[in-house]
Design a protein around this motif. Structure first.
Motif, PDB file in Angstrom:
ATOM      1  N   TYR A 101      45.405 -10.459   8.600  1.00  0.00           N
ATOM      2  CA  TYR A 101      45.186  -8.953   8.117  1.00  0.00           C
ATOM      3  C   TYR A 101      44.953  -9.055   6.581  1.00  0.00           C
ATOM      4  O   TYR A 101      44.222  -8.653   5.926  1.00  0.00           O
ATOM      5  CB  TYR A 101      46.277  -8.070   8.858  1.00  0.00           C
ATOM      6  N   ALA A 102      46.156  -9.801   5.953  1.00  0.00           N
ATOM      7  CA  ALA A 102      45.964  -9.871   4.563  1.00  0.00           C
ATOM      8  C   ALA A 102      44.904 -10.561   4.006  1.00  0.00           C
ATOM      9  O   ALA A 102      44.066 -10.235   3.147  1.00  0.00           O
ATOM     10  CB  ALA A 102      47.225 -10.460   4.008  1.00  0.00           C
ATOM     11  N   ARG A 103      44.663 -11.728   4.749  1.00  0.00           N
ATOM     12  CA  ARG A 103      43.367 -12.531   4.408  1.00  0.00           C
ATOM     13  C   ARG A 103      42.025 -11.408   4.362  1.00  0.00           C
ATOM     14  O   ARG A 103      41.317 -11.849   3.438  1.00  0.00           O
ATOM     15  CB  ARG A 103      43.057 -13.711   5.303  1.00  0.00           C
ATOM     16  N   VAL A 104      41.928 -10.871   5.594  1.00  0.00           N
ATOM     17  CA  VAL A 104      40.806 -10.000   5.594  1.00  0.00           C
ATOM     18  C   VAL A 104      40.662  -9.132   4.363  1.00  0.00           C
ATOM     19  O   VAL A 104      39.662  -8.846   3.692  1.00  0.00           O
ATOM     20  CB  VAL A 104      40.794  -9.178   6.944  1.00  0.00           C
ATOM     21  N   ALA A 105      41.801  -8.467   4.111  1.00  0.00           N
ATOM     22  CA  ALA A 105      41.913  -7.434   2.828  1.00  0.00           C
ATOM     23  C   ALA A 105      41.358  -8.304   1.671  1.00  0.00           C
ATOM     24  O   ALA A 105      40.724  -7.709   0.782  1.00  0.00           O
ATOM     25  CB  ALA A 105      43.185  -7.016   2.872  1.00  0.00           C
ATOM     26  N   PHE A 106      42.126  -9.419   1.334  1.00  0.00           N
ATOM     27  CA  PHE A 106      41.754 -10.063   0.041  1.00  0.00           C
ATOM     28  C   PHE A 106      40.505 -10.518  -0.055  1.00  0.00           C
ATOM     29  O   PHE A 106      39.548 -10.470  -1.112  1.00  0.00           O
ATOM     30  CB  PHE A 106      42.855 -11.481  -0.127  1.00  0.00           C
ATOM     31  N   THR A 107      40.012 -11.090   1.157  1.00  0.00           N
ATOM     32  CA  THR A 107      38.452 -11.527   0.938  1.00  0.00           C
ATOM     33  C   THR A 107      37.594 -10.362   1.164  1.00  0.00           C
ATOM     34  O   THR A 107      36.422 -10.288   0.139  1.00  0.00           O
ATOM     35  CB  THR A 107      38.118 -12.071   2.558  1.00  0.00           C
ATOM     36  N   LEU A 108      37.623  -9.257   1.726  1.00  0.00           N
ATOM     37  CA  LEU A 108      36.740  -8.046   1.636  1.00  0.00           C
ATOM     38  C   LEU A 108      36.638  -7.252   0.309  1.00  0.00           C
ATOM     39  O   LEU A 108      35.825  -6.844  -0.066  1.00  0.00           O
ATOM     40  CB  LEU A 108      36.941  -7.151   2.773  1.00  0.00           C
ATOM     41  N   PHE A 109      38.183  -6.988  -0.004  1.00  0.00           N
ATOM     42  CA  PHE A 109      38.275  -6.134  -1.058  1.00  0.00           C
ATOM     43  C   PHE A 109      38.849  -6.851  -2.510  1.00  0.00           C
ATOM     44  O   PHE A 109      38.877  -6.044  -3.556  1.00  0.00           O
ATOM     45  CB  PHE A 109      39.167  -4.910  -0.758  1.00  0.00           C
ATOM     46  N   GLY A 110      39.115  -8.010  -2.548  1.00  0.00           N
ATOM     47  CA  GLY A 110      39.603  -8.755  -3.710  1.00  0.00           C
ATOM     48  C   GLY A 110      38.962  -8.811  -4.743  1.00  0.00           C
ATOM     49  O   GLY A 110      39.623  -8.784  -6.224  1.00  0.00           O
ATOM     50  N   ASP A 111      37.544  -8.729  -4.688  1.00  0.00           N
ATOM     51  CA  ASP A 111      36.763  -8.758  -6.157  1.00  0.00           C
ATOM     52  C   ASP A 111      37.072  -7.516  -6.787  1.00  0.00           C
ATOM     53  O   ASP A 111      36.982  -7.515  -7.994  1.00  0.00           O
ATOM     54  CB  ASP A 111      35.277  -9.030  -5.832  1.00  0.00           C
ATOM     55  N   ASP A 112      37.457  -6.414  -6.245  1.00  0.00           N
ATOM     56  CA  ASP A 112      37.308  -5.245  -6.950  1.00  0.00           C
ATOM     57  C   ASP A 112      38.771  -4.530  -6.954  1.00  0.00           C
ATOM     58  O   ASP A 112      39.264  -3.422  -7.460  1.00  0.00           O
ATOM     59  CB  ASP A 112      36.561  -4.204  -6.174  1.00  0.00           C
ATOM     60  N   VAL A 113      39.779  -5.443  -6.426  1.00  0.00           N
ATOM     61  CA  VAL A 113      41.201  -4.721  -6.384  1.00  0.00           C
ATOM     62  C   VAL A 113      42.083  -6.234  -7.192  1.00  0.00           C
ATOM     63  O   VAL A 113      41.972  -7.112  -6.467  1.00  0.00           O
ATOM     64  CB  VAL A 113      41.701  -4.721  -4.844  1.00  0.00           C
ATOM     65  N   LYS A 114      42.693  -5.440  -7.995  1.00  0.00           N
ATOM     66  CA  LYS A 114      43.347  -6.686  -8.844  1.00  0.00           C
ATOM     67  C   LYS A 114      45.146  -6.597  -8.715  1.00  0.00           C
ATOM     68  O   LYS A 114      45.825  -6.973  -9.160  1.00  0.00           O
ATOM     69  CB  LYS A 114      43.234  -6.644 -10.263  1.00  0.00           C
ATOM     70  N   GLN A 115      45.342  -5.309  -8.153  1.00  0.00           N
ATOM     71  CA  GLN A 115      46.787  -4.871  -7.878  1.00  0.00           C
ATOM     72  C   GLN A 115      47.069  -4.765  -6.325  1.00  0.00           C
ATOM     73  O   GLN A 115      46.853  -3.718  -5.889  1.00  0.00           O
ATOM     74  CB  GLN A 115      47.236  -3.810  -8.506  1.00  0.00           C
ATOM     75  N   TRP A 116      47.796  -5.525  -5.604  1.00  0.00           N
ATOM     76  CA  TRP A 116      48.167  -5.598  -4.387  1.00  0.00           C
ATOM     77  C   TRP A 116      49.629  -5.218  -4.000  1.00  0.00           C
ATOM     78  O   TRP A 116      50.470  -5.853  -4.934  1.00  0.00           O
ATOM     79  CB  TRP A 116      47.637  -6.623  -3.510  1.00  0.00           C
TER      80      TRP A 116
END
Ligand code: PNW
Length: 486
Positions: free
Chosen positions: A154-169
């Motif tokens: 699930y985290a991989r999906v989140a990083f892959t899909l949104f990680g270009d625009d999210v820098k704080q997880w």
């Protein structure tokens, strides 16, 4: 009255991030829209009898699934730097498994993040804020080790899909509630009562899941996306009830049982010695073959240790703690294992059942975290209080924030590495098992109206002033303008 020179010195630094928080299940609604799967809160609120006060549900909640643009306008209007929200696992992965991605759910978060960025705000994104997909609960949920790999996917999906625009997880919000309240005392979904057993198994897997997600980011995403990954741990401040060594030890032990339970493995490699000793001894006395507290292997300890870029801390309130002289030791529960007695002082102002207003506690937590875990960057990810009813005159909330923030400011002065502050909450929302009764919002939400109208409380003005001037005292309240340079 404060001099304006002093006031200016007490400004929060420009790089200090000021924000507001919500979470998916508490605000989104749209519980079965556009292909979203069922999660453990959906299942619980629809069960009969309902475990929720007044049989409330989060089916519509604040309707942020449709009104997110308005939410971002409110945030923008308050002048804050960041918005903390969470992703609903079953909205993007309806079965919990990563083999089937729900495009409509993904688009909701893409649009939300785009809107946040377009308004000059930064997203602080929680991957898991308590809403486990029901099919994974059917496998046993967090106490089943299987969850560790599923969370990583699930985290991989989140990083892959949104990680270009999210820098704080943030991987997981308040694991203590995820485990102790959901699988121990059973007052949160999935409402399983397994005192002293499942709550410890749950924690074991939550810590491993967090560590896996952090390593995944570190190995495969960090170079390209350049963000950071933390976890949010909550605690009350635990104040010794007396100067006796027994009470001082009891308060420290209670902090270890709540905060160290998670922070110690992640920052020091293993469970706190107090937990290993007390749970081990009690388990033996109770006739268990091994301790009810699971053990990490040497390899796991090395893998988990240091998996953190910043530490999120939620603070709401304080308890007094004294030693409990438990010679019988027959009760099997996390509560009993700590062998403490917790109570509140009658003079502490009341907010809600568990929340007395004790502003100095936040300063003590900050000092304790630094003393215990060293100079780790801390992000205060939640702090706030509840009011009741429809009134918009929340002077007590203003006072709550003013006082807590002044202790945060002192902690900064004392050299504690606090990088940001996030108030709970932007608006009234579904407060878990108490439904819509406890209102934590700066904005009042009219849950009787289909529009879910948001109306600013008096405290909106206070927080806007704080976010824009970085001062917690109004300029009109200071004397002698000679030294003011803004
Ligand atoms: C936090 N306690 O929960 C959560 O992160 C939020 O989702 C929630 O709305 C907010 O605080 C206000 O309650 C807590 O009883 C709930 O110790 C209960 C406790 C602590 C935190």
């Amino acid at each position: 009255q404060i001099s304006c020179y002093e006031l200016n010195k007490k400004r929060f630094p420009d790089h200090f991030r000021i924000g507001l928080a919500t979470s998916a299940y508490q605000v989104e609604g749209g519980w079965n829209e556009d292909g979203k799967g069922e999660n453990i809160w959906d299942r619980s609120v629809h069960s009969i009898p309902s475990p929720i006060f007044n049989k409330e549900t989060g089916d519509i909640a604040c309707d942020s699934y449709h009104k997110y643009k308005e939410d971002i306008r409110l945030l923008k209007n308050m002048g804050v730097d960041h918005y903390r929200f969470s992703i609903s696992w079953s909205r993007i992965l309806p079965t919990g498994y990563a083999n089937q991605i729900n495009e409509a759910g993904v688009n909701y978060y893409k649009n939300l993040i785009k809107e946040i960025r377009a308004n000059g705000l930064e997203p602080l994104v929680t991957i898991y804020h308590w809403d486990l997909p029901q099919p994974l609960q059917d496998l046993g949920g967090w106490p089943n080790e299987y969850i560790v790999d599923l969370f990583e996917e699930y985290a991989r999906v989140a990083f892959t899909l949104f990680g270009d625009d999210v820098k704080q997880w943030i991987t997981i919000n308040e694991p203590k509630q995820v485990c102790q309240e959901a699988y121990g005392s059973g007052i949160k979904a999935p409402f399983i009562k397994s005192h002293g057993l499942a709550e410890y198994l749950c924690t074991h897997n939550v810590i491993k899941a967090h560590a896996k997600a952090w390593h995944l980011y570190d190995d495969e995403f960090r170079n390209k996306q350049k963000g950071r990954v933390g976890i949010v741990i909550d605690t009350f401040w635990m104040e010794p009830a007396s100067d006796s060594e027994a009470d001082i030890n009891a308060a420290e032990r209670q902090l270890q049982f709540i905060f160290g339970w998670y922070a110690n493995p992640i920052l020091r490699g293993d469970y706190p010695w107090q937990m290993k000793k007390f749970i081990g001894e009690r388990s033996a006395k109770q006739g268990f073959k091994t301790s009810r507290l699971p053990e990490f292997t040497k390899q796991e300890i090395d893998y988990i240790n240091g998996t953190i870029d910043f530490l999120g801390v939620n603070y709401y309130t304080t308890n007094m703690v004294s030693e409990k002289n438990d010679t019988v030791r027959n009760e099997v529960s996390w509560e009993a294992d700590a062998e403490t007695i917790r109570f509140v002082k009658p003079e502490w102002p009341f907010s809600t059942t568990w929340l007395r207003v004790v502003p100095w506690g936040i300063g003590k937590v900050m000092h304790w975290v630094k003393k215990t875990y060293g100079d780790i960057p801390i992000w205060i990810t939640e702090n706030g209080m509840a009011t009741y009813g429809e009134s918009l005159e929340d002077d007590n909330r203003i006072e709550y924030y003013q006082k807590h923030l002044s202790y945060v400011r002192d902690a900064l002065e004392d050299g504690i590495n606090i990088i940001g502050y996030t108030a709970w909450s932007l608006m009234d929302n579904f407060e878990w098992q108490v439904g819509y009764d406890d209102r934590f919002g700066f904005y009042h939400v009219d849950f009787k109206s289909p529009n879910r109208t948001r109306t600013p409380r008096k405290s909106v003005g206070f927080y806007r002033q704080f976010a824009t001037t970085r001062c917690i005292v109004d300029k009109s309240q200071c004397v002698d303008d000679n030294h003011m340079d803004n």
